[in-house]
Design a protein around this motif. Sequence first.
Motif, PDB file in Angstrom:
ATOM      1  N   ILE A   1      12.462   9.266   6.353  1.00  0.00           N
ATOM      2  CA  ILE A   1      12.048   8.002   5.717  1.00  0.00           C
ATOM      3  C   ILE A   1      10.530   7.935   5.736  1.00  0.00           C
ATOM      4  CG2 ILE A   1      12.118   5.484   5.886  1.00  0.00           C
ATOM      5  CD1 ILE A   1      14.862   5.755   7.221  1.00  0.00           C
ATOM      6  N   PRO A   2       9.876   7.803   4.588  1.00  0.00           N
ATOM      7  CA  PRO A   2       8.403   7.720   4.562  1.00  0.00           C
ATOM      8  C   PRO A   2       7.916   6.524   5.393  1.00  0.00           C
ATOM      9  CG  PRO A   2       9.307   8.020   2.358  1.00  0.00           C
ATOM     10  CD  PRO A   2      10.465   7.727   3.248  1.00  0.00           C
ATOM     11  N   ILE A   3       6.922   6.768   6.232  1.00  0.00           N
ATOM     12  CA  ILE A   3       6.421   5.705   7.119  1.00  0.00           C
ATOM     13  C   ILE A   3       5.290   4.982   6.395  1.00  0.00           C
ATOM     14  CG2 ILE A   3       5.593   5.152   9.437  1.00  0.00           C
ATOM     15  CD1 ILE A   3       6.551   7.965  10.280  1.00  0.00           C
ATOM     16  N   THR A   4       5.642   3.992   5.611  1.00  0.00           N
ATOM     17  CA  THR A   4       4.686   3.209   4.835  1.00  0.00           C
ATOM     18  C   THR A   4       4.506   1.839   5.483  1.00  0.00           C
ATOM     19  OG1 THR A   4       6.411   2.243   3.452  1.00  0.00           O
ATOM     20  CG2 THR A   4       5.470   4.359   2.732  1.00  0.00           C
ATOM     21  N   PRO A   5       3.426   1.106   5.120  1.00  0.00           N
ATOM     22  CA  PRO A   5       3.265  -0.261   5.634  1.00  0.00           C
ATOM     23  C   PRO A   5       4.474  -1.143   5.343  1.00  0.00           C
ATOM     24  CG  PRO A   5       1.224   0.469   4.629  1.00  0.00           C
ATOM     25  CD  PRO A   5       2.246   1.535   4.343  1.00  0.00           C
ATOM     26  N   LYS A   6       5.118  -0.933   4.187  1.00  0.00           N
ATOM     27  CA  LYS A   6       6.284  -1.744   3.831  1.00  0.00           C
ATOM     28  C   LYS A   6       7.447  -1.482   4.789  1.00  0.00           C
ATOM     29  CE  LYS A   6       9.235  -2.960  -0.095  1.00  0.00           C
ATOM     30  NZ  LYS A   6       9.519  -2.722  -1.532  1.00  0.00           N
ATOM     31  N   VAL A   7       7.674  -0.200   5.111  1.00  0.00           N
ATOM     32  CA  VAL A   7       8.754   0.155   6.034  1.00  0.00           C
ATOM     33  C   VAL A   7       8.459  -0.409   7.419  1.00  0.00           C
ATOM     34  CG1 VAL A   7       9.844   2.081   7.259  1.00  0.00           C
ATOM     35  CG2 VAL A   7       9.501   2.206   4.788  1.00  0.00           C
ATOM     36  N   LEU A   8       7.208  -0.262   7.886  1.00  0.00           N
ATOM     37  CA  LEU A   8       6.838  -0.770   9.211  1.00  0.00           C
ATOM     38  C   LEU A   8       7.009  -2.280   9.279  1.00  0.00           C
ATOM     39  CD1 LEU A   8       3.636   1.363   9.942  1.00  0.00           C
ATOM     40  CD2 LEU A   8       5.915   1.650  10.930  1.00  0.00           C
TER      41      LEU A   8
ATOM     42  N   ILE B   1       1.039  -1.462  12.520  1.00  0.00           N
ATOM     43  CA  ILE B   1       0.265  -0.369  11.936  1.00  0.00           C
ATOM     44  C   ILE B   1      -0.361   0.419  13.089  1.00  0.00           C
ATOM     45  CG2 ILE B   1      -1.696   0.188  10.450  1.00  0.00           C
ATOM     46  CD1 ILE B   1       0.682  -1.020   8.969  1.00  0.00           C
ATOM     47  N   PRO B   2      -0.384   1.773  13.023  1.00  0.00           N
ATOM     48  CA  PRO B   2      -0.965   2.545  14.128  1.00  0.00           C
ATOM     49  C   PRO B   2      -2.419   2.167  14.391  1.00  0.00           C
ATOM     50  CG  PRO B   2      -0.597   3.929  12.195  1.00  0.00           C
ATOM     51  CD  PRO B   2       0.106   2.638  11.946  1.00  0.00           C
ATOM     52  N   THR B   3      -2.809   2.256  15.658  1.00  0.00           N
ATOM     53  CA  THR B   3      -4.118   1.771  16.097  1.00  0.00           C
ATOM     54  C   THR B   3      -5.268   2.418  15.330  1.00  0.00           C
ATOM     55  OG1 THR B   3      -3.194   1.470  18.289  1.00  0.00           O
ATOM     56  CG2 THR B   3      -5.584   1.450  18.112  1.00  0.00           C
ATOM     57  N   GLN B   4      -5.156   3.734  15.081  1.00  0.00           N
ATOM     58  CA  GLN B   4      -6.266   4.426  14.421  1.00  0.00           C
ATOM     59  C   GLN B   4      -6.520   3.896  13.019  1.00  0.00           C
ATOM     60  OE1 GLN B   4      -3.700   5.805  15.960  1.00  0.00           O
ATOM     61  NE2 GLN B   4      -4.179   7.786  16.905  1.00  0.00           N
ATOM     62  N   ARG B   5      -5.491   3.337  12.389  1.00  0.00           N
ATOM     63  CA  ARG B   5      -5.631   2.851  11.011  1.00  0.00           C
ATOM     64  C   ARG B   5      -5.699   1.321  10.967  1.00  0.00           C
ATOM     65  NH1 ARG B   5      -3.505   6.399   7.072  1.00  0.00           N
ATOM     66  NH2 ARG B   5      -3.482   8.525   7.831  1.00  0.00           N
ATOM     67  N   SER B   6      -5.729   0.682  12.121  1.00  0.00           N
ATOM     68  CA  SER B   6      -5.588  -0.775  12.155  1.00  0.00           C
ATOM     69  C   SER B   6      -6.915  -1.496  12.008  1.00  0.00           C
ATOM     70  CB  SER B   6      -4.948  -1.217  13.481  1.00  0.00           C
ATOM     71  OG  SER B   6      -3.678  -0.674  13.629  1.00  0.00           O
ATOM     72  N   SER B   7      -6.855  -2.634  11.353  1.00  0.00           N
ATOM     73  CA  SER B   7      -7.976  -3.567  11.372  1.00  0.00           C
ATOM     74  C   SER B   7      -7.928  -4.327  12.687  1.00  0.00           C
ATOM     75  CB  SER B   7      -7.859  -4.547  10.200  1.00  0.00           C
ATOM     76  OG  SER B   7      -6.691  -5.346  10.375  1.00  0.00           O
ATOM     77  N   ASP B   8      -8.949  -5.114  12.979  1.00  0.00           N
ATOM     78  CA  ASP B   8      -8.950  -5.928  14.202  1.00  0.00           C
ATOM     79  C   ASP B   8      -7.765  -6.886  14.207  1.00  0.00           C
ATOM     80  OD1 ASP B   8     -11.203  -4.662  15.110  1.00  0.00           O
ATOM     81  OD2 ASP B   8     -12.594  -6.234  14.445  1.00  0.00           O
TER      82      ASP B   8
ATOM     83  N   SER C   1       0.836  -1.197   0.000  1.00  0.00           N
ATOM     84  CA  SER C   1       0.000   0.000   0.000  1.00  0.00           C
ATOM     85  C   SER C   1       0.872   1.249   0.000  1.00  0.00           C
ATOM     86  CB  SER C   1      -0.898   0.000   1.238  1.00  0.00           C
ATOM     87  OG  SER C   1      -1.563   1.233   1.364  1.00  0.00           O
ATOM     88  N   GLU C   2       0.415   2.281  -0.715  1.00  0.00           N
ATOM     89  CA  GLU C   2       1.198   3.512  -0.823  1.00  0.00           C
ATOM     90  C   GLU C   2       0.857   4.520   0.267  1.00  0.00           C
ATOM     91  OE1 GLU C   2       0.743   5.045  -4.735  1.00  0.00           O
ATOM     92  OE2 GLU C   2       1.704   3.313  -5.698  1.00  0.00           O
ATOM     93  N   ILE C   3       0.008   4.156   1.214  1.00  0.00           N
ATOM     94  CA  ILE C   3      -0.357   5.063   2.293  1.00  0.00           C
ATOM     95  C   ILE C   3       0.879   5.451   3.100  1.00  0.00           C
ATOM     96  CG2 ILE C   3      -0.883   3.193   3.913  1.00  0.00           C
ATOM     97  CD1 ILE C   3      -3.100   4.931   5.042  1.00  0.00           C
ATOM     98  N   ILE C   4       0.951   6.721   3.499  1.00  0.00           N
ATOM     99  CA  ILE C   4       2.058   7.208   4.329  1.00  0.00           C
ATOM    100  C   ILE C   4       1.474   7.696   5.656  1.00  0.00           C
ATOM    101  CG2 ILE C   4       3.897   8.926   4.561  1.00  0.00           C
ATOM    102  CD1 ILE C   4       4.202   8.899   1.545  1.00  0.00           C
ATOM    103  N   PHE C   5       1.959   7.138   6.752  1.00  0.00           N
ATOM    104  CA  PHE C   5       1.465   7.509   8.075  1.00  0.00           C
ATOM    105  C   PHE C   5       2.204   8.741   8.591  1.00  0.00           C
ATOM    106  CE2 PHE C   5       1.001   2.809   7.870  1.00  0.00           C
ATOM    107  CZ  PHE C   5      -0.387   2.764   7.883  1.00  0.00           C
ATOM    108  N   GLU C   6       1.527   9.464   9.486  1.00  0.00           N
ATOM    109  CA  GLU C   6       2.120  10.617  10.149  1.00  0.00           C
ATOM    110  C   GLU C   6       2.481  10.244  11.584  1.00  0.00           C
ATOM    111  OE1 GLU C   6       2.755  13.308   8.504  1.00  0.00           O
ATOM    112  OE2 GLU C   6       1.677  12.729   6.679  1.00  0.00           O
ATOM    113  N   LEU C   7       3.343  11.052  12.185  1.00  0.00           N
ATOM    114  CA  LEU C   7       3.743  10.811  13.571  1.00  0.00           C
ATOM    115  C   LEU C   7       2.530  10.806  14.494  1.00  0.00           C
ATOM    116  CD1 LEU C   7       6.039  10.454  15.632  1.00  0.00           C
ATOM    117  CD2 LEU C   7       6.239  12.944  15.733  1.00  0.00           C
ATOM    118  N   GLU C   8       1.537  11.649  14.197  1.00  0.00           N
ATOM    119  CA  GLU C   8       0.342  11.735  15.045  1.00  0.00           C
ATOM    120  C   GLU C   8      -0.458  10.436  15.053  1.00  0.00           C
ATOM    121  OE1 GLU C   8       1.173  13.936  12.691  1.00  0.00           O
ATOM    122  OE2 GLU C   8       1.986  15.461  14.062  1.00  0.00           O
ATOM    123  N   ASP C   9      -0.309   9.639  13.993  1.00  0.00           N
ATOM    124  CA  ASP C   9      -1.045   8.369  13.931  1.00  0.00           C
ATOM    125  C   ASP C   9      -0.604   7.401  15.024  1.00  0.00           C
ATOM    126  OD1 ASP C   9      -2.585   9.075  11.713  1.00  0.00           O
ATOM    127  OD2 ASP C   9      -1.022   8.459  10.308  1.00  0.00           O
TER     128      ASP C   9
END
Length: 651
Positions: free
Chosen positions: A446-453, A460-467, A418-426
């Motif tokens: 460094i862009p904080i992407t799912p691939k990097v994480l 993945i940060p809680t606000q954007r996480s699935s169960d 996924s190309e989504i980029i997370f922010e520090l606030e996430d």
Amino acid sequence: TSKKSSSSSSIGFVRSGNIHLSGSSIGGNHALRLNSSVAPEAERAVTEKIPGSGIENSFYGEAVSHSKNLVAIRVSDAQVQAMVDSLVQDGAATGEKKARDEDMTGKLVSFETDEDSVQEGVIVCQRPPVAFVLLKDEEYASVTSSSDKPKVHVSDKKMTITASDDLVGKVVDCFGNVLKSNKNNEEMMLSKTYERAIFATIPQVKDIALIDEPMLTGISMVDALAPIGKGQNMLVVGERGTGKRALVIDAMRNQIKLKGARCIYACTSTNEDEKKAIMNSLKEANILDEITVVSLKKGLESLDKSEEPSIAAEAVTVCGTACALAEAWALNEGLDCFVVIDNLSLHKSLWEHSSRTLVDMYGEEAIVADDRGASSEMRAYYSSLIQRSAQYKEKIGGGSVTLALLNELPGMKYDAESEIIFELEDFADSTPKIRERIEQLVKAKIPITPKVLRKIQLPIPTQRSSDDEKLRQWALIHTDDLISMSDGQIWLSEDRFNNGQRPALDPQQSITRVGIGADTISFADAPAIRKIVKGLRFELNQAASLDGATNDAATRKQLQRFNSWMLAMHQSDGVILDLAEECICLLAASLGALDEIVVAEKYAGSYEGSRVLEDLLETVRSTIPQVLDEINSSLDMTDSNKELLERAIMG
């Protein structure tokens, strides 16, 4: 230098104990739980022998709930104090110290009915003033068939297991009953027997020596990057299907091949098909008749949900019994022992059941605020298993107990592409440790992407996480807690496994903490390997950071070196090497002898790459066999032998 610099602080949690006699050490939530005592008529210590049990010094408790053969009993602080007073009055000068220093886990418990029949059990978990007892034979319902409230006696003695050579080649349950013999044409043996507490306390500092000898696994990547020393504990972390069991079974095979350690496998799987697969793997490895397997009696397929807590308690006891057998052989015969704890998940299940029981009895205030993290109470619970590893001093036996503990992670569900980029606030709700690492990424731009994480094993940060991702996040936090109590971890990567790397070890996440520090004389690796792989971890980490970098000559050279090392350390499941063979492969990569091979696309895992290594090993074996024998026997490599090895490799 202590043997466990990274985890020595958690020893205090066990030593200071989960049992407190005056209440002075119990704050807030614990004190609230202790305010509720057992019935007044039970507030007395007894010293008479309980009929049919062999238990003498004991005090009363009260059964408060049960799940099949797991019984929760309540014992007041006053009861324990009365027991201490009784011991001191009887002249047991160390009675008070003993009771204060040890918790009640492992104590023998008897349930006495009106008909004078006695059923025994063992305390598998303690959350003052409640203790959880696994019955030895029957369900609790049968114990109470003739009595609404049987008398509950808690002994000052611990339940023991009998260890003997007769158990080698057998599958036994957590109480030592033989479930199956794997030996053909079995002959009756008269061997010495030793009693050992199933839940013995962790070794004291005065009884353990420095770790200074490797337990060679026969797996180059492990022995080079995350070596295991005799007397060490090591977590093996990874998603399902990443080769955790294959790795520890190969390590067992190598111990048997080298006659290096007696092996015990604690099989805690509740799935019957999985249990059969484990036993088949041990059989295919040709080691079943050389090891002892401690196993659950049955899985969960034929059971209902209400029986899960009792199965979890049995699994915890299986692990305790496996350690107890190893300790008995180490202390009495001076043997090196290797224990595999197949899965730690049921330890978590029992802990959660104990927490639910406390909430039911006393309300949510009875659970410490950080119970979902590494509270001192939870650390004591896990440390009582993890830190049973030890290299014992000669004066008390001189043997060792080495632990490998398998910890399974939920698979990554988020789309790593996924190309989504997370922010520090996430990451506002993440732990301080995770936020600190995210801040480092932000500073490095460094862009904080799912691939990097995924690459650095952050959730993945809680606000954007699935169960599913939230479950993984909690699992990673729990794993961090376990890591903080351990001597090291071997981290197996789902991505690396799917890309064909064997073993799928992640060099950035895998490490041994034994021997770290310039002033230490403790070490877990073989001196011969240490002389070859100095700086290897840094080199591999640098290459890993080049993903997506400019394709210039320097980058290509660095990636070429990375591929050479990965070829040298590639081993399929079931392939084990002796120390000298590991040195040949590692030295070949170090000298650059494999660089041109990988340029020709003969990579790790390819048929061509494997043939190159096989031919190299055969050439060196036939050229300088005496050098290889010296390396294998001494575990070291002299300068002259290294020079001869280099000549043989380079032709």
